[in-house]
Design an enzyme around this catalytic site. Structure first.
Site, PDB file in Angstrom:
ATOM      1  N   ASN A 131       1.270   5.479  -6.887  1.00 26.61           N
ATOM      2  CA  ASN A 131       1.204   4.252  -6.100  1.00 26.61           C
ATOM      3  C   ASN A 131       1.014   3.026  -6.850  1.00 26.61           C
ATOM      4  OD1 ASN A 131      -1.788   3.891  -6.054  1.00 26.61           O
ATOM      5  ND2 ASN A 131      -1.672   5.630  -5.116  1.00 26.61           N
ATOM      6  N   ASP A 190      -1.529  10.479  -0.363  1.00 30.60           N
ATOM      7  CA  ASP A 190      -1.579  11.453   0.930  1.00 30.60           C
ATOM      8  C   ASP A 190      -0.848  12.527   0.875  1.00 30.60           C
ATOM      9  OD1 ASP A 190      -3.345   9.411   1.901  1.00 30.60           O
ATOM     10  OD2 ASP A 190      -1.610   8.227   2.729  1.00 30.60           O
ATOM     11  N   LYS A 193      12.333  20.171 -16.175  1.00 26.25           N
ATOM     12  CA  LYS A 193      12.758  19.150 -15.470  1.00 26.25           C
ATOM     13  C   LYS A 193      13.837  19.159 -14.586  1.00 26.25           C
ATOM     14  CE  LYS A 193      15.013  14.617 -17.069  1.00 26.25           C
ATOM     15  NZ  LYS A 193      15.569  13.771 -17.898  1.00 26.25           N
ATOM     16  N   PHE A 214     -12.648   1.941   1.214  1.00 24.10           N
ATOM     17  CA  PHE A 214     -11.739   0.876   0.986  1.00 24.10           C
ATOM     18  C   PHE A 214     -10.813   0.973   2.135  1.00 24.10           C
ATOM     19  CE2 PHE A 214     -14.104  -0.507  -2.520  1.00 24.10           C
ATOM     20  CZ  PHE A 214     -13.722  -1.922  -2.874  1.00 24.10           C
ATOM     21  N   LYS A 251     -11.162   3.785  10.388  1.00 33.68           N
ATOM     22  CA  LYS A 251     -11.537   4.428   9.030  1.00 33.68           C
ATOM     23  C   LYS A 251     -13.267   4.426   9.152  1.00 33.68           C
ATOM     24  CE  LYS A 251      -9.417   4.567   5.145  1.00 33.68           C
ATOM     25  NZ  LYS A 251      -8.668   3.888   3.879  1.00 33.68           N
ATOM     26  N   LYS A 295     -14.441   8.383   9.457  1.00 31.13           N
ATOM     27  CA  LYS A 295     -14.882   8.846   8.210  1.00 31.13           C
ATOM     28  C   LYS A 295     -16.509   8.589   8.049  1.00 31.13           C
ATOM     29  CE  LYS A 295     -10.304   8.803   6.705  1.00 31.13           C
ATOM     30  NZ  LYS A 295      -9.254   8.545   5.723  1.00 31.13           N
TER      31      LYS A 295
END
Length: 398
Positions: free
Chosen positions: A208, A277, A287, A321, A335, A339
């Site tokens: 990301n 995720d 490869k 976050f 969240k 959590k």
């Protein structure tokens, strides 16, 4: 960052004087009012005019010179200082101060001040290892003087070893730490930062856009406040903050193992990393060559590290976050609740100035009691300080 702080930069004679010029630039850029004292030997390497131009103030070199014809120079400088930084500091300077000698403006001002004194020694490696010098440094440390450990590398004299003046950024960070109140002494803080990489083959991976800047800023601020900080970081191009223990990981599974292991002995956990995720179900040993027009990857879900930390946090303080592109408050509140977090730092990464690879952020704080606190656009270092302020307040009430 240092707005309104009065810093005395003492410069002694040595080839590393040129680095003090960059240190001066960093201090003034951060808002400090910097007053430069140069020894006579230092002026042989860099002209006082250079420091005067960058500081916007006269450079002080002589002991018997009155300031504005009314003030006694060394007392005036000693009294106004919030911090003394001596960079570079020669063995001669350290030895004189350790023995209580004050025979020039710099040593006299240092002896007269009640402000913290941060010393960055730079010298030949044999001088640095000389037992007499080591005794002098130990004596000053015993009396509360602060030292920046010298770097190792090729020295101007041709020797290679300890004795190089550290990079100005390192000394600057130590100066910030010296001016920061130690509000988290002996508190164990674990911070996660950066992205994870999920390997497809030896060449490619899924990841990301996280740069790690926010997590690194939090770790840096916690260390400044005296905490024992461990930074668990995915791959980034950032320098590890001074005084921080670093654990480098690549994948989400590696980050999970590292975080759960360190969390067991921590007091505060701040999870700022952007963890993938999903990961490829199969990692190819070779490869993957270009073939058909499309390629399908079978993905499997990664463990939810934050949820695991929340389920076993006990008396620890846990901060998460929520980086979202829509329904920011709704997703962040979910969240927080699901959590078992004590605080959520939420930000819309699509907002201008708040996304990845920028030095600023716009965040909201969500608390367990339902409070929501908005912060304006500010630097990530400033956001980190705001986060640590809230974390400290929550930690003291536990």
């Amino acid at each position: 960052m240092l707005k309104g702080k009065e810093i005395i930069l003492g410069v002694t004679g040595g080839i590393a004087v040129y680095k003090a010029v960059e240190l001066l630039r960093l201090l003034t850029k951060a808002g400090a009012n910097v007053h430069v004292i140069m020894t006579r030997a230092a002026t042989e390497f860099v002209a006082p005019l250079t420091f005067q131009t960058l500081s916007g103030r006269p450079v002080h070199t002589e002991l018997f010179s009155l300031i504005q014809e009314q003030e006694i120079g060394h007392i005036s400088l000693a009294d106004r200082a919030d911090l003394f930084v001596i960079a570079p500091a020669t063995a001669n300077f350290v030895g004189k101060v350790a023995c209580g000698l004050a025979d020039d403006l710099l040593t006299t001002a240092v002896m007269a001040t009640k402000a913290p004194v941060l010393i960055a020694p730079a010298m030949n490696m044999n001088m640095y290892q000389n037992p007499i010098y080591r005794e002098n440094e130990a004596r000053l440390k015993k009396h509360g003087y602060l030292f920046v450990h010298p770097a190792t590398g090729l020295l101007a004299c041709g020797w290679e070893g300890e004795g190089k003046l550290p990079d100005p950024e390192v000394i600057f960070e130590e100066a910030l730490a010296a001016l920061t109140q130690k509000t988290l002494p002996e508190v164990r803080v674990v911070v996660s930062a950066g992205p994870t990489r999920e390997a497809i083959d030896p060449v490619r991976y899924l990841s990301n856009h996280s740069s790690g800047k926010m997590g690194y800023a939090i770790a840096r601020e916690a260390a400044r406040r005296g905490a024992e900080v461990t930074l668990v970081t995915g791959p980034t191009a950032l320098k590890v903050p001074a005084g921080v223990n670093v654990v480098r990981v690549e994948s989400a599974l590696e980050m999970r193992d590292a975080m759960l292991e360190r969390a067991a002995t921590s007091d505060i956990i701040i999870k700022a990393a952007a963890v993938a995720d999903y990961r490829p179900r199969e990692r190819f040993d070779q490869k993957v060559k270009k073939g058909d027009a499309t390629l399908t990857l079978d993905l499997e879900k990664n463990p939810d590290i934050l949820a695991e930390l929340g389920s076993q946090k006990g008396e620890r303080l846990l901060v998460g976050f929520a980086a979202e592109t829509e329904a920011l408050l709704e997703n962040a509140e979910k969240k927080l609740r699901e959590k078992n977090l004590d605080l959520v730092v939420a930000n819309d990464v699509a907002a201008e100035g708040a996304g990845f690879h920028v030095d600023t952020n716009i965040v909201k704080f969500l608390y367990r009691d339902g409070r929501v606190e908005d912060l304006p656009l500010m630097s990530k270092d400033a956001v980190a300080a705001q986060i640590l302020d809230r974390v400290e307040a929550l930690y003291r009430t536990r």
